[in-house]
Scaffold this motif. Structure first.
Motif, short mmCIF file in Angstrom:
data_model
loop_
_atom_site.label_atom_id
_atom_site.label_comp_id
_atom_site.label_asym_id
_atom_site.label_seq_id
_atom_site.Cartn_x
_atom_site.Cartn_y
_atom_site.Cartn_z
N SER A 1 0.14 4.03 -0.21
CA SER A 1 1.02 3.98 0.97
C SER A 1 2.40 3.42 0.61
O SER A 1 3.37 3.61 1.33
N GLN B 1 5.57 5.59 7.15
CA GLN B 1 4.19 5.21 7.47
C GLN B 1 4.11 3.69 7.65
O GLN B 1 4.62 2.93 6.81
N GLU C 1 -2.39 10.02 4.69
CA GLU C 1 -2.02 9.37 5.95
C GLU C 1 -3.15 8.42 6.32
O GLU C 1 -4.31 8.82 6.36
N HIS D 1 2.16 9.01 10.48
CA HIS D 1 3.22 9.06 9.47
C HIS D 1 4.32 9.98 9.99
O HIS D 1 4.04 11.09 10.43
#
Ligand SMILES: Cc1ncc(COP(=O)(O)O)c(C=O)c1O
Length: 419
Positions: free
Chosen positions: A118, A145, A315, A321
């Motif tokens: 991430s 995100q 995601e 996101h």
């Protein structure tokens, strides 16, 4: 005709990194044109309307429109009254300006590490950095995100720390069905030309905390925040402002002789009315623009999922996101050549302009001087130097450009792997 620099035009990429997050349309132009006819281009109805509407979008009680995310972050540091020697924990995977307001106040920055997929701060690396001097955690919702806010807020509550969200990449993004920005104590947004919605330059400070909002309102607009009392100034004698100066704006802006005790002095971080007018028009289409980014990301994911040597960003179950960036991960061990060769091939052979967001900031000279070095944040370093690549993404990418990027990545990996 979009205006681009001559140097950039000369490179003639098949898929350039666009200088605007979304092409402005007639509604944007009409909104700005209407604002041009107002009898003020500063501190007017568009700012008030934009703040009200943006607050509704992000679920925040208070919004202070600013000239940039940078100035919103400066307001955050000032509203929290962070001071010399206070320690603040943040991520190394961000634009360096996230820490600049803290450095300017003499705070000590402590870098946590990141999650390798991430690219947001890894909550497990925060707690070991907490000392009795720690005051705040500054989180960045990288690339569109959300960071994993629940464990971060839990750590903050347990240790009595404030949390600031750098939301430059994530207007409209969510964390567990809440819009990000007002989950922590303060959120700071950017509406720079490249961001998911734009006001040219611009930003917003958002909060649900009444006192932080009051400070931001004063300190972002050239006012003084503090205990206001009439007090004769010994340097100028028993002078009193004439009655006709008694409107609160003038009093607070231009005189110190009403301020006693603890007070903070503001700066001009205001957004212009033209920017605010554009912001209102952009808000109407923010969800549509973000949906288009999500559709492009889904198409890229589908075209790249089975490529050996490429891993996709996933995601998270807790996030929606909004793909300010489209990140993929190159695996040098699988392909057999370093990431730089892959990037060069994409740029020079396939005409895909690659961007890298961001050089791990703990390795910038000012932090190296404080003892940070290669090895201090191993996940951020390995990810940036060996694996992380960002492809251009913006709503006006054409289907041909999207398919071109998929073919380019596939061919680059195949060619480099076979060499
Ligand atoms: C993570 C992050 N924070 C803050 C900023 C600063 O935003 P602005 O250009 O609006 O000052 C940026 C800008 O790119 C950013 O990427």
């Amino acid at each position: 005709m979009p205006v681009i620099s001559e140097a950039k035009a000369a490179q003639s990429f098949v898929v350039p990194y666009s200088g605007v997050s979304n092409r402005l349309d007639d509604t944007d132009i009409a909104a700005v044109t209407a604002a041009l006819a107002q009898d003020t281009l500063a501190i007017g109805p568009c700012n008030a309307e934009f703040e009200r509407r943006f607050g509704a979008v992000v679920g925040a009680k208070h919004v202070q429109a600013t000239s940039s995310c940078t100035t919103a972050l400066f307001l955050a540091a000032q509203a929290l009254e962070l001071a010399e020697g206070d320690e603040v924990i943040t991520t190394p995977q961000t634009f360096w300006v996230t820490t600049w307001p803290l450095q300017a106040r003499g705070c000590v920055i402590r870098f946590a590490d990141i999650d390798p997929n991430s690219l947001t701060i890894d909550p497990a690396t925060i707690e070991p950095l907490i000392t009795e001097r720690t005051k705040s955690i500054w989180v960045v919702h990288h690339g569109g995100q959300a960071a994993d806010m629940d464990p971060i807020m839990e750590i903050a509550r347990r240790h009595g720390l404030t949390v600031v969200e750098d939301c430059a990449h994530v207007p409209g993004g969510t964390y567990r069905d809440r819009r990000v920005g007002a989950i922590g104590d303060i959120g700071c947004f950017s509406f720079h030309s490249l961001k998911n919605m734009t006001t040219g330059e611009g930003g917003a400070f958002v909060t649900n905390n009444d006192q932080y909002a009051d400070k931001a309102r004063h300190l972002g607009t050239l006012h003084v925040w503090g205990e206001l009392h009439e007090r004769p100034d010994p340097r100028i004698g028993p002078y009193r402002q004439p009655e006709y100066y008694r409107d609160p704006h003038v009093r607070r802006s231009y005189t110190m002789d009403y301020v006693a005790g603890r007070y903070l002095v503001g700066n001009n971080y205001r957004m212009s009315e033209l920017s605010a007018a554009l912001g209102i028009a952009q808000l109407d289409k923010l969800d549509r623009l973000n949906d288009r980014r999500r559709a492009i990301a889904a198409e890229l994911d589908a075209g790249l999922r089975d490529v050996p040597g490429i891993e996709l960003q996933s995601e998270r179950s807790y996030a929606r996101h909004v793909y300010h960036l489209y990140t993929l991960f190159y695996c040098p061990d699988v392909v057999g050549v370093p990431k730089d060769d892959f990037i060069r091939r994409l740029q020079e052979h396939h005409g895909v302009e690659i961007i890298l967001r961001y050089f791990p900031i703990h390795l910038l000279p000012e932090f190296r001087a404080l003892g940070y070095k290669y090895g201090s944040c191993p996940v951020a370093e390995r990810t940036y130097f060996e694996r992380q690549v960002q492809l251009p993404i913006y709503p006006h990418l054409t289907d041909d450009q999207i398919q071109h990027m998929i073919r380019a990545v596939r061919e680059a990996v195949a060619t480099l792997g076979a060499a």
